[in-house]
Write an enzyme that holds these catalytic residues in place. Structure first.
Site, PDB file in Angstrom:
ATOM      1  N   SER A 144       0.869  -1.191   0.000  1.00  0.00           N
ATOM      2  CA  SER A 144       0.000   0.000   0.000  1.00  0.00           C
ATOM      3  C   SER A 144       0.899   1.231   0.000  1.00  0.00           C
ATOM      4  CB  SER A 144      -0.860  -0.009   1.275  1.00  0.00           C
ATOM      5  OG  SER A 144      -1.540   1.228   1.440  1.00  0.00           O
ATOM      6  N   TYR A 157      -2.043   0.341  10.670  1.00  0.00           N
ATOM      7  CA  TYR A 157      -2.115  -0.168   9.285  1.00  0.00           C
ATOM      8  C   TYR A 157      -0.798   0.115   8.549  1.00  0.00           C
ATOM      9  CZ  TYR A 157      -3.932  -0.774   4.500  1.00  0.00           C
ATOM     10  OH  TYR A 157      -4.129  -1.177   3.200  1.00  0.00           O
ATOM     11  N   LYS A 161       1.799  -2.531   6.719  1.00  0.00           N
ATOM     12  CA  LYS A 161       2.154  -2.521   5.300  1.00  0.00           C
ATOM     13  C   LYS A 161       3.644  -2.219   5.088  1.00  0.00           C
ATOM     14  CE  LYS A 161      -1.827  -3.692   3.479  1.00  0.00           C
ATOM     15  NZ  LYS A 161      -2.009  -4.929   2.698  1.00  0.00           N
ATOM     16  N   TYR A 205     -14.779   8.593  14.971  1.00  0.00           N
ATOM     17  CA  TYR A 205     -13.684   9.240  15.713  1.00  0.00           C
ATOM     18  C   TYR A 205     -13.620  10.753  15.473  1.00  0.00           C
ATOM     19  CZ  TYR A 205     -11.548   4.825  17.175  1.00  0.00           C
ATOM     20  OH  TYR A 205     -11.294   3.619  17.769  1.00  0.00           O
TER      21      TYR A 205
END
Ligand code: NAD
Length: 262
Positions: A144, A157, A161, A205
């Site tokens: 990514s 995340y 990655k 959020y």
């Protein structure tokens, strides 16, 4: 059906929907014998059935890529059905929008377990099969843009990655003597169902206010001016699975419309 992956036996994980489903369909259209692996067995069944209805060859397997026993059994089922394995796409992955200060141990471990440990396990188990077959093989990982830069609301995340990119390099160095190549490609924003969950998280959020604000804000930074569709990726994934890519290893191919320039 004929094409540059004609006759190749290829597993795509996370192919029950989204990018993986499009990759599997494209590979089958180009003559590959495809195994559609996904933790969502119903999704995998539907994608494999659609491939067969279109005249291709496909098998579906339920698999959690972070479970070594399940990955071993996916490879065993592949070899039983199609006689060997030529290419593994470690594509299954999950994400979450979560501000840096809110990321919990549970969030971190869940994402890294699937996105990164899953790639390690898949690569090791495919490599065992390739080594036993004796004529090499290819592993192709879905990284990514988040594997090249850190974003404030995707810290865990991004770790997962970056880990995919580094595992790609380590595995390429480790396995080259067996004629096994290991590469990854790095999408930017691909309009899949994944973004619905990211958008919900972002609004929960307070990162964004309105539906689709999140994908729209990311899309503003794409030089080519739009998010990708899964079909924007499949030319590259088909190429990486083909013999034309056999002298490439350890690399990350950016396919992001120009978001991260490295
Ligand atoms: P998606 O959520 O639409 O599809 C992911 C698929 O993976 C689902 O079918 C899901 O059931 C499966 N999956 C999840 N956990 C699994 C597990 N433990 N074992 C097996 N299968 C599992 O997502 P997508 O957008 O198609 O993303 C595919 C890959 O591309 C992921 O690795 C993702 O991180 C990466 N990626 C996506 C984008 C994007 O913008 N969509 C951008 C960069 C990278």
């Amino acid at each position: 059906m004929s094409g540059i992956v004609e006759g190749k036996v290829i597993i795509v994980t996370g192919a029950g929907r989204g990018l993986g489903a499009s990759m599997a369909q494209d590979l089958a259209e180009n003559g590959a014998l495809v195994v559609v692996g996904d933790v969502n067995k119903d999704g995998a069944n539907e994608v494999a059935a659609a491939i067969r209805d279109a005249g291709g060859q496909a098998l579906s397997v339920g698999v959690d890529v972070s479970d070594r026993a399940a990955v071993k059994s996916m490879i065993a089922e592949t070899v039983k059905a199609f006689g060997r394995l030529d290419v593994l796409f470690n594509n299954a992955g999950i994400s979450q929008t979560c501000p840096f200060m809110e990321v919990t141990e549970e969030d971190f471990n869940r994402i890294v377990k699937i996105n990164t440990l899953g790639v390690l396990i898949g690569t090791q188990e495919a490599a065992k099969q390739f080594i036993a077959q004796g004529n090499g093989g290819k592993v192709i990982n879905t990284a990514s843009i988040a594997g090249k830069q850190g974003w404030p609301d995707y810290a865990h995340y991004c770790v997962s990655k970056f880990g995919v990119v580094s595992l790609t390099q380590s595995a390429a160095r480790s396995l080259a003597s067996h004629k096994i190549t290991v590469n990854c490609f790095a999408p930017g924003v691909v309009a899949t169902e994944l973004w619905k969950a990211l958008d919900d998280d972002a609004r929960r959020y307070g990162v964004t206010k309105n539906p689709d604000d999140l994908i729209n804000s990311f899309t503003q930074n794409i030089l080519l001016g739009r998010a990708a569709l899964p079909d924007d990726l499949v030319g590259v994934t088909r190429f990486l699975a083909s013999d034309a890519a056999s002298y490439i290893t350890g690399q990350t191919i950016m396919v992001d419309g120009g978001m991260v320039l490295i």
